[in-house]
Design a protein around this motif. Sequence first.
Motif, PDB file in Angstrom:
ATOM      1  N   TYR A  53       0.822  -1.206   0.000  1.00 42.34           N
ATOM      2  CA  TYR A  53       0.000   0.000   0.000  1.00 42.34           C
ATOM      3  C   TYR A  53       0.861   1.263   0.000  1.00 42.34           C
ATOM      4  O   TYR A  53       1.706   1.465   0.869  1.00 42.34           O
ATOM      5  CB  TYR A  53      -0.904  -0.004   1.238  1.00 42.34           C
TER       6      TYR A  53
ATOM      7  N   GLN B  83      -1.219  -4.049   6.191  1.00 45.50           N
ATOM      8  CA  GLN B  83      -2.546  -4.203   6.798  1.00 45.50           C
ATOM      9  C   GLN B  83      -2.860  -3.065   7.753  1.00 45.50           C
ATOM     10  O   GLN B  83      -3.993  -2.609   7.840  1.00 45.50           O
ATOM     11  CB  GLN B  83      -2.680  -5.561   7.498  1.00 45.50           C
ATOM     12  N   GLU B  84      -1.848  -2.576   8.466  1.00 45.58           N
ATOM     13  CA  GLU B  84      -2.049  -1.431   9.360  1.00 45.58           C
ATOM     14  C   GLU B  84      -2.543  -0.218   8.577  1.00 45.58           C
ATOM     15  O   GLU B  84      -3.433   0.490   9.034  1.00 45.58           O
ATOM     16  CB  GLU B  84      -0.762  -1.090  10.088  1.00 45.58           C
ATOM     17  N   TYR B  85      -1.955   0.015   7.408  1.00 47.29           N
ATOM     18  CA  TYR B  85      -2.376   1.154   6.581  1.00 47.29           C
ATOM     19  C   TYR B  85      -3.753   0.928   5.983  1.00 47.29           C
ATOM     20  O   TYR B  85      -4.560   1.854   5.917  1.00 47.29           O
ATOM     21  CB  TYR B  85      -1.329   1.438   5.488  1.00 47.29           C
TER      22      TYR B  85
ATOM     23  N   ASP C  83      -6.137  -0.839   7.317  1.00 45.61           N
ATOM     24  CA  ASP C  83      -7.114  -0.708   8.399  1.00 45.61           C
ATOM     25  C   ASP C  83      -7.458   0.747   8.685  1.00 45.61           C
ATOM     26  O   ASP C  83      -8.558   1.054   9.137  1.00 45.61           O
ATOM     27  CB  ASP C  83      -6.587  -1.372   9.678  1.00 45.61           C
ATOM     28  N   ARG C  84      -6.516   1.649   8.422  1.00 40.33           N
ATOM     29  CA  ARG C  84      -6.754   3.087   8.631  1.00 40.33           C
ATOM     30  C   ARG C  84      -7.641   3.689   7.552  1.00 40.33           C
ATOM     31  O   ARG C  84      -8.241   4.725   7.748  1.00 40.33           O
ATOM     32  CB  ARG C  84      -5.442   3.861   8.633  1.00 40.33           C
ATOM     33  N   GLU C  85      -7.648   3.085   6.375  1.00 39.49           N
ATOM     34  CA  GLU C  85      -8.404   3.625   5.228  1.00 39.49           C
ATOM     35  C   GLU C  85      -9.884   3.641   5.458  1.00 39.49           C
ATOM     36  O   GLU C  85     -10.579   2.850   5.838  1.00 39.49           O
ATOM     37  CB  GLU C  85      -8.090   2.824   3.966  1.00 39.49           C
TER      38      GLU C  85
END
Length: 167
Positions: free
Chosen positions: A89, A161-163, A165-167
């Motif tokens: 991402y 995945q952290e990024y 999840d923020r979307e």
Amino acid sequence: MDLHVRYEGDDDPDKCTARKLARFDLAKLHRSDRQTPYGVVLNPHAERALSTVDADMAAETALVALDCSWESAGEKMFSLPGEHRALPYLVAGNPVNFGRPMRLTTVEAFAAALVILGEPDHAERIMAKFTWGETFLDLNEEPLRRYAECDDSAEVVAVQQEYLDRE
């Protein structure tokens, strides 16, 4: 690290970042799959994420991107021989797709890959040819740094995945 582009020529030549890289002798364009060298192929449909594990292979062979319009960038277009890897991402810094996730130009894809593979100076050198080049690197500074620190594809996917999840 040698940069090679499988060039389709189906987008606006004035906005084509691959053509500009070739004009500055920073990448080599190829008009057919057969002419394109074996290497690490940047492919958004690949099953594995690009990681530092791929650095030696890319240095020994080539880093390869497909340059085509987003409308024709379907999975069937990625028939190039090589080890296919997906970029994680990131957001575009180019004027056409600014801020849009995963809508990178060819030069942005190369720059991201170079940073992840431990070649940040090379990434800066190719992005310096574009007025918005520094913008891409600034927008993605944190994720690129974190991806480059990962030991393998699985770690890159976990950070990605952290990024997401923020979307």
